[in-house]
Design a protein around this motif. Structure first.
Motif, PDB file in Angstrom:
ATOM      1  N   PRO A  30       0.777  -1.241  -0.016  1.00  0.00           N
ATOM      2  CA  PRO A  30       0.033   0.082  -0.021  1.00  0.00           C
ATOM      3  C   PRO A  30       0.861   1.387   0.222  1.00  0.00           C
ATOM      4  CG  PRO A  30      -0.976  -1.555   1.384  1.00  0.00           C
ATOM      5  CD  PRO A  30       0.247  -2.193   0.930  1.00  0.00           C
ATOM      6  N   PRO A  31       2.105   1.398   0.898  1.00  0.00           N
ATOM      7  CA  PRO A  31       2.761   2.663   0.743  1.00  0.00           C
ATOM      8  C   PRO A  31       3.418   2.741  -0.775  1.00  0.00           C
ATOM      9  CG  PRO A  31       3.278   1.417   2.748  1.00  0.00           C
ATOM     10  CD  PRO A  31       2.445   0.530   1.904  1.00  0.00           C
ATOM     11  N   ALA A  32       3.846   1.785  -1.540  1.00  0.00           N
ATOM     12  CA  ALA A  32       4.154   1.807  -2.788  1.00  0.00           C
ATOM     13  C   ALA A  32       3.253   2.280  -3.518  1.00  0.00           C
ATOM     14  CB  ALA A  32       4.857   0.456  -2.952  1.00  0.00           C
ATOM     15  N   LEU A  33       2.077   1.846  -3.618  1.00  0.00           N
ATOM     16  CA  LEU A  33       0.889   2.242  -4.363  1.00  0.00           C
ATOM     17  C   LEU A  33       0.644   3.586  -4.296  1.00  0.00           C
ATOM     18  CD1 LEU A  33      -1.280  -1.049  -4.239  1.00  0.00           C
ATOM     19  CD2 LEU A  33      -0.107  -0.139  -6.210  1.00  0.00           C
ATOM     20  N   ARG A  34       0.726   4.214  -2.901  1.00  0.00           N
ATOM     21  CA  ARG A  34       0.135   5.506  -2.758  1.00  0.00           C
ATOM     22  C   ARG A  34       1.336   6.435  -3.354  1.00  0.00           C
ATOM     23  NH1 ARG A  34      -1.601   3.506   2.497  1.00  0.00           N
ATOM     24  NH2 ARG A  34       0.421   3.787   3.290  1.00  0.00           N
ATOM     25  N   THR A  35       2.680   5.998  -3.285  1.00  0.00           N
ATOM     26  CA  THR A  35       3.517   6.891  -4.044  1.00  0.00           C
ATOM     27  C   THR A  35       3.262   6.834  -5.556  1.00  0.00           C
ATOM     28  OG1 THR A  35       5.158   6.278  -2.363  1.00  0.00           O
ATOM     29  CG2 THR A  35       6.043   7.094  -4.394  1.00  0.00           C
ATOM     30  N   LEU A  36       3.182   5.737  -6.196  1.00  0.00           N
ATOM     31  CA  LEU A  36       2.604   5.819  -7.438  1.00  0.00           C
ATOM     32  C   LEU A  36       1.537   6.685  -7.909  1.00  0.00           C
ATOM     33  CD1 LEU A  36       3.346   1.939  -8.412  1.00  0.00           C
ATOM     34  CD2 LEU A  36       4.708   4.210  -9.392  1.00  0.00           C
ATOM     35  N   ASP A  37       0.565   6.623  -6.913  1.00  0.00           N
ATOM     36  CA  ASP A  37      -0.779   7.298  -7.180  1.00  0.00           C
ATOM     37  C   ASP A  37      -0.581   8.746  -7.043  1.00  0.00           C
ATOM     38  OD1 ASP A  37      -3.475   7.345  -7.548  1.00  0.00           O
ATOM     39  OD2 ASP A  37      -3.860   7.928  -5.522  1.00  0.00           O
ATOM     40  N   ARG A  38       0.484   9.292  -6.290  1.00  0.00           N
ATOM     41  CA  ARG A  38       0.667  10.770  -6.183  1.00  0.00           C
ATOM     42  C   ARG A  38       1.505  11.308  -7.320  1.00  0.00           C
ATOM     43  NH1 ARG A  38       2.907   9.531  -0.546  1.00  0.00           N
ATOM     44  NH2 ARG A  38       0.905   9.031   0.443  1.00  0.00           N
ATOM     45  N   CYS A  39       2.188  10.330  -8.051  1.00  0.00           N
ATOM     46  CA  CYS A  39       2.787  10.996  -9.296  1.00  0.00           C
ATOM     47  C   CYS A  39       2.194  11.322 -10.380  1.00  0.00           C
ATOM     48  CB  CYS A  39       3.832   9.835  -9.831  1.00  0.00           C
ATOM     49  SG  CYS A  39       5.125   9.241  -8.664  1.00  0.00           S
ATOM     50  N   PRO A  40       2.549  12.693 -11.173  1.00  0.00           N
ATOM     51  CA  PRO A  40       1.904  12.832 -12.362  1.00  0.00           C
ATOM     52  C   PRO A  40       1.904  11.585 -13.415  1.00  0.00           C
ATOM     53  CG  PRO A  40       3.522  14.567 -11.585  1.00  0.00           C
ATOM     54  CD  PRO A  40       3.562  13.488 -10.935  1.00  0.00           C
ATOM     55  N   ALA A  41       1.037  11.469 -14.224  1.00  0.00           N
ATOM     56  CA  ALA A  41       1.220  10.534 -15.179  1.00  0.00           C
ATOM     57  C   ALA A  41       2.371  10.050 -16.104  1.00  0.00           C
ATOM     58  CB  ALA A  41       0.172  10.649 -16.250  1.00  0.00           C
ATOM     59  N   PRO A  42       3.127  11.165 -16.565  1.00  0.00           N
ATOM     60  CA  PRO A  42       4.396  10.873 -17.264  1.00  0.00           C
ATOM     61  C   PRO A  42       5.577  10.386 -16.144  1.00  0.00           C
ATOM     62  CG  PRO A  42       3.796  13.076 -17.796  1.00  0.00           C
ATOM     63  CD  PRO A  42       2.826  12.739 -16.676  1.00  0.00           C
TER      64      PRO A  42
ATOM     65  N   ARG B  92       9.139 -16.762  -6.836  1.00  0.00           N
ATOM     66  CA  ARG B  92       9.154 -16.025  -8.080  1.00  0.00           C
ATOM     67  C   ARG B  92       8.669 -14.669  -8.008  1.00  0.00           C
ATOM     68  NH1 ARG B  92      13.944 -17.690  -9.620  1.00  0.00           N
ATOM     69  NH2 ARG B  92      13.758 -19.696 -10.943  1.00  0.00           N
ATOM     70  N   LEU B  93       8.479 -14.119  -6.752  1.00  0.00           N
ATOM     71  CA  LEU B  93       7.682 -12.870  -6.175  1.00  0.00           C
ATOM     72  C   LEU B  93       8.644 -11.685  -5.922  1.00  0.00           C
ATOM     73  CD1 LEU B  93       4.995 -11.577  -5.645  1.00  0.00           C
ATOM     74  CD2 LEU B  93       5.034 -12.627  -3.548  1.00  0.00           C
ATOM     75  N   LEU B  94       8.606 -10.511  -6.391  1.00  0.00           N
ATOM     76  CA  LEU B  94       9.163  -9.325  -5.964  1.00  0.00           C
ATOM     77  C   LEU B  94       8.186  -8.390  -5.230  1.00  0.00           C
ATOM     78  CD1 LEU B  94      11.868  -7.928  -6.038  1.00  0.00           C
ATOM     79  CD2 LEU B  94      11.169  -6.843  -8.183  1.00  0.00           C
ATOM     80  N   ARG B  95       8.356  -8.356  -4.182  1.00  0.00           N
ATOM     81  CA  ARG B  95       7.301  -7.437  -3.339  1.00  0.00           C
ATOM     82  C   ARG B  95       8.018  -6.013  -2.955  1.00  0.00           C
ATOM     83  NH1 ARG B  95       3.237 -10.470  -0.338  1.00  0.00           N
ATOM     84  NH2 ARG B  95       3.984 -12.774  -0.305  1.00  0.00           N
ATOM     85  N   LEU B  96       7.533  -4.997  -3.641  1.00  0.00           N
ATOM     86  CA  LEU B  96       7.960  -3.638  -3.314  1.00  0.00           C
ATOM     87  C   LEU B  96       7.395  -3.024  -2.020  1.00  0.00           C
ATOM     88  CD1 LEU B  96       7.894  -2.347  -7.087  1.00  0.00           C
ATOM     89  CD2 LEU B  96       9.735  -3.603  -5.801  1.00  0.00           C
TER      90      LEU B  96
END
Length: 81
Positions: free
Chosen positions: A9-21, A68-72
């Motif tokens: 969830p913290p990684a997803l929140r960071t991605l969500d806050r970024c502008p699309a490009p 075979r899982l990479l957890r961010l």
């Protein structure tokens, strides 16, 4: 065999806050990270790491080779000066 990528969830929140490009560039760098991790040799139960991507984002990860899982676990935006 390819790695599956899982974002906390913290990684997803960071991605969500970024502008699309920025988000698109970051997603590409994360895919390259997953593709570039060494999967040869004896499989360790878990490997924890930190990498700084070309964009300056810092990524904490947990590699579960047997699954075979990479957890961010965290993705942190670069600090601005």
């Amino acid at each position: 065999m390819a790695l599956r990528l899982q974002l906390s969830p913290p990684a997803l929140r960071t991605l969500d806050r970024c502008p699309a490009p920025v988000r698109q560039k970051l997603q590409g760098e994360l895919a390259e990270l997953a593709a570039g991790l060494p999967l040869e040799g004896p499989l360790l139960p878990e490997e924890v790491g930190l990498v700084v991507l070309g964009s300056g984002f810092r990524v904490h990860y947990l590699l579960e080779q047997e699954h075979r899982l990479l957890r961010l676990t965290d993705v942190m935006a670069p600090t601005s000066h």
